[in-house]
Scaffold this motif. Structure first.
Motif, short mmCIF file in Angstrom:
data_model
loop_
_atom_site.label_atom_id
_atom_site.label_comp_id
_atom_site.label_asym_id
_atom_site.label_seq_id
_atom_site.Cartn_x
_atom_site.Cartn_y
_atom_site.Cartn_z
N GLY A 34 107.92 -61.21 0.23
CA GLY A 34 108.35 -60.81 -1.12
C GLY A 34 107.17 -60.52 -2.02
O GLY A 34 106.12 -61.17 -1.91
N GLU A 35 107.31 -59.52 -2.87
CA GLU A 35 106.29 -59.19 -3.87
C GLU A 35 106.98 -58.93 -5.20
O GLU A 35 108.01 -58.24 -5.25
N PHE A 36 106.40 -59.47 -6.27
CA PHE A 36 106.98 -59.34 -7.60
C PHE A 36 105.86 -59.03 -8.59
O PHE A 36 104.74 -59.53 -8.45
N LYS A 37 106.17 -58.21 -9.56
CA LYS A 37 105.13 -57.74 -10.49
C LYS A 37 105.69 -57.68 -11.91
O LYS A 37 106.84 -57.26 -12.12
N GLN A 38 104.86 -58.11 -12.87
CA GLN A 38 105.18 -57.96 -14.28
C GLN A 38 103.97 -57.32 -14.97
O GLN A 38 102.84 -57.77 -14.78
N SER A 39 104.22 -56.28 -15.72
CA SER A 39 103.14 -55.65 -16.47
C SER A 39 102.74 -56.55 -17.63
O SER A 39 103.60 -57.10 -18.33
N ALA A 40 101.43 -56.75 -17.82
CA ALA A 40 100.96 -57.65 -18.87
C ALA A 40 99.97 -56.98 -19.83
O ALA A 40 99.94 -57.28 -21.02
N ARG A 41 99.12 -56.09 -19.29
CA ARG A 41 98.11 -55.41 -20.10
C ARG A 41 97.29 -56.39 -20.93
O ARG A 41 97.09 -56.21 -22.14
N LEU A 42 96.82 -57.46 -20.30
CA LEU A 42 96.10 -58.51 -21.03
C LEU A 42 94.83 -57.97 -21.68
O LEU A 42 94.44 -58.42 -22.76
N SER A 43 94.15 -57.03 -21.02
CA SER A 43 92.90 -56.49 -21.57
C SER A 43 93.12 -55.82 -22.92
O SER A 43 92.23 -55.82 -23.77
N SER A 44 94.30 -55.24 -23.10
CA SER A 44 94.56 -54.55 -24.37
C SER A 44 95.07 -55.51 -25.44
O SER A 44 95.23 -55.12 -26.60
N ARG A 45 95.33 -56.77 -25.10
CA ARG A 45 95.84 -57.74 -26.07
C ARG A 45 94.72 -58.55 -26.71
O ARG A 45 94.95 -59.23 -27.70
N ILE A 46 93.55 -58.52 -26.13
CA ILE A 46 92.44 -59.29 -26.69
C ILE A 46 91.82 -58.50 -27.85
O ILE A 46 91.41 -57.36 -27.69
N GLY A 47 91.78 -59.13 -29.01
CA GLY A 47 91.30 -58.44 -30.21
C GLY A 47 89.79 -58.44 -30.32
O GLY A 47 89.07 -58.85 -29.40
#
Length: 510
Positions: A34-47
């Motif tokens: 099984g493989e599961f993925k959630q988009s997070a875009r953490l790099s764009s959330r750091i101010g």
């Protein structure tokens, strides 16, 4: 599930958070279930303060809790989680790790850039038989570049730019003008000047990992109408990548959404990622691209849950074949090994006639070991199931063409059916492969016939060519009546395909 052991591997990346569930059976054979993925875009959330704030941390917690529930539903008993560049580069990285543990109950390893490069290399090197190369892993918030020689990691560096934070820095909507494109390249080149070793090893293949190069390879395959649905070990020439580098930036964001092979969640970050990749390729003067479907998650799993690999080119295929047999046990291993041994003995005896190379010998040996795995699906007409399973399983250490050759040899019935398969895969197979498959397929059929009872009634054989005749002498332990009948049937096809006579004699084992 039985005695099988299930392990969850979580990769908290800068672009997405992924869970892979691995299963280990009592043979120590493993597979992803099984493989599961959630988009997070953490790099764009750091101010600008370099802090990942509480609401964004809470989003990661929610994803981890969801993944934990998935693991529980799948009877996962162990979880290994790791975080990469986005959290590593945050000013409050330890606070994030602590909060994730406190609120989700999952302990997360914070990987350094060096850790990330080493683990990624481990995942790649267990699945590709490339001796030397430049390994490039483009993530959302960092890019790891490594040099490996003789299958050993020699140097590596982690650059603090990836597809997501580069997109954020140079373009908020995914569109980039000529000046912005030049500035991305300049950023990468400036970083490379600090690592001169990258430019000192020309003509090595660039082995690419991560979503950027996987997406580019899928675009390539769609444009070529590629007949195999696998990107791992897919090769791209420099000229093809140059065409994509010119074409994709010329498209508007809306038009990019319609490009076959490009997922919609990469539309705004594919150009920055592609420019990072191409700039490194040009600076390193690489020869061509090889896509690795294995990477960090595979390295995290291999490093902790499997025995330390030997990391030789020949061991990659052996481990992969053994793993497939462990997952699809369908015949006594003694039978399969005897069939494989007899097949290559016949191959060697006929070397002066066919003049095929050592790679074809390897394909025949692998096909012989795997020819029965289709029985795990359905014994009746198992050959067609064996073909599909070999063609689509992670059979590492072979090129796409060689995998198809193995599948065709293992499932060989008639030359007509081989020709039909060639017509379906003309973009992968060579026209001369029809003859190769047919000849090696007949050798495998003889080898199977020599142990048709699966009892090793024939303990060993000798084979020699005299003029236009193949002589086989077999030492017998038990009554070989089943083998006599099947060898007689196989002889007719051999004579027709090889245009040679065939003699078969037996003698009692001393």
């Amino acid at each position: 599930m039985g005695n099988n052991r299930r392990i969850g591997i979580i990769d908290i990346g800068s672009n997405s958070i992924r869970l892979a569930i691995y299963e280990l059976n009592h043979h120590q054979a493993h597979r992803v279930i099984g493989e599961f993925k959630q988009s997070a875009r953490l790099s764009s959330r750091i101010g600008s303060d370099q802090i990942l704030h509480t609401p964004d941390i809470r989003d990661i917690v929610d994803i981890l809790i969801q993944f934990k529930q998935i693991c529980q539903a799948n009877q996962v008993t162990e979880i290994r989680a790791a975080a990469t560049a986005a959290i590593r580069n945050a000013a409050n990285s330890q606070e994030i790790i602590d909060q994730l543990l406190q609120e989700s109950g999952i302990e997360v390893e914070l990987l350094s850039g060096e850790d990330e490069a080493t683990i990624g290399f481990l995942g790649m090197s267990n699945s590709l038989d490339i001796e030397d190369g430049i390994l490039v892993d483009i993530g959302g918030g960092s890019t790891e570049v490594s040099l490996f020689r003789n299958r050993k990691l020699e140097q590596s560096v982690s650059f603090p730019f990836g597809a997501v934070n580069t997109a954020r820095k140079f373009s908020m909507d995914g569109s980039l003008n000529e000046e912005q494109l030049k500035n991305i390249r300049l950023m990468v080149l400036t970083a490379i000047t600090e690592e001169p070793w990258i430019e000192q090893h020309p003509q090595l293949p660039l082995v690419g990992m991560g979503g950027t190069i996987r997406s580019l390879s899928k675009i390539s395959q769609k444009k070529r109408k590629y007949s195999l649905s696998r990107t791992h070990n897919y090769k791209m020439e420099a000229v093809e990548m140059e065409q994509l580098v010119k074409w994709l930036p010329s498209l508007s964001t809306d038009k990019r959404k319609k490009v076959d092979g490009l997922s919609k969640d990469r539309v705004d970050i594919i150009i920055p990622g592609m420019l990072i990749l191409d700039t490194i390729f040009q600076a390193a003067k690489c020869s061509h691209y090889v896509i690795s479907g294995a990477g960090l998650r595979d390295g995290l799993f291999h490093g902790q849950y499997l025995p330390a690999p030997q990391l030789t080119a020949s061991s990659i295929l052996k481990q992969s074949t053994t793993n497939l047999l462990g997952l699809h046990a369908s015949a006594p291993i003694e039978h399969l090994e005897q069939v494989a041994g007899h097949a290559v003995l016949l191959y060697d005896a006929l070397q002066g006639i066919h003049q095929y190379d050592s790679r074809m010998r390897l394909c025949l040996h692998t096909a012989a070991l795997l020819h029965r795995i289709g029985v795990s699906m359905n014994y009746y007409q198992f050959a067609k199931h064996s073909f599909y399973m070999i063609a689509h399983s992670p059979l590492n250490g072979l090129s796409h063409r060689e995998i198809l050759l193995c599948a065709c040899i293992a499932s060989y019935k008639t030359k007509g059916k081989v020709h039909q398969t060639y017509q379906q895969h003309k973009d992968v197979l060579h026209e001369t492969d029809v003859d190769v498959i047919t000849k090696l397929g007949t050798l495998l059929q003889i080898a199977i016939a020599l142990d048709a009872s699966e009892t090793q009634a024939i303990s060993s054989i000798r084979a020699a060519v005299e003029g236009k005749q193949l002589h086989i002498a077999a030492a017998i332990k038990y009554n070989p009546s089943v083998e006599y009948r099947e060898v007689d049937n196989a002889e007719k096809d051999f004579h027709k395909i090889w245009n040679m006579k065939f003699s078969f004699q037996t003698f009692n084992q001393v």
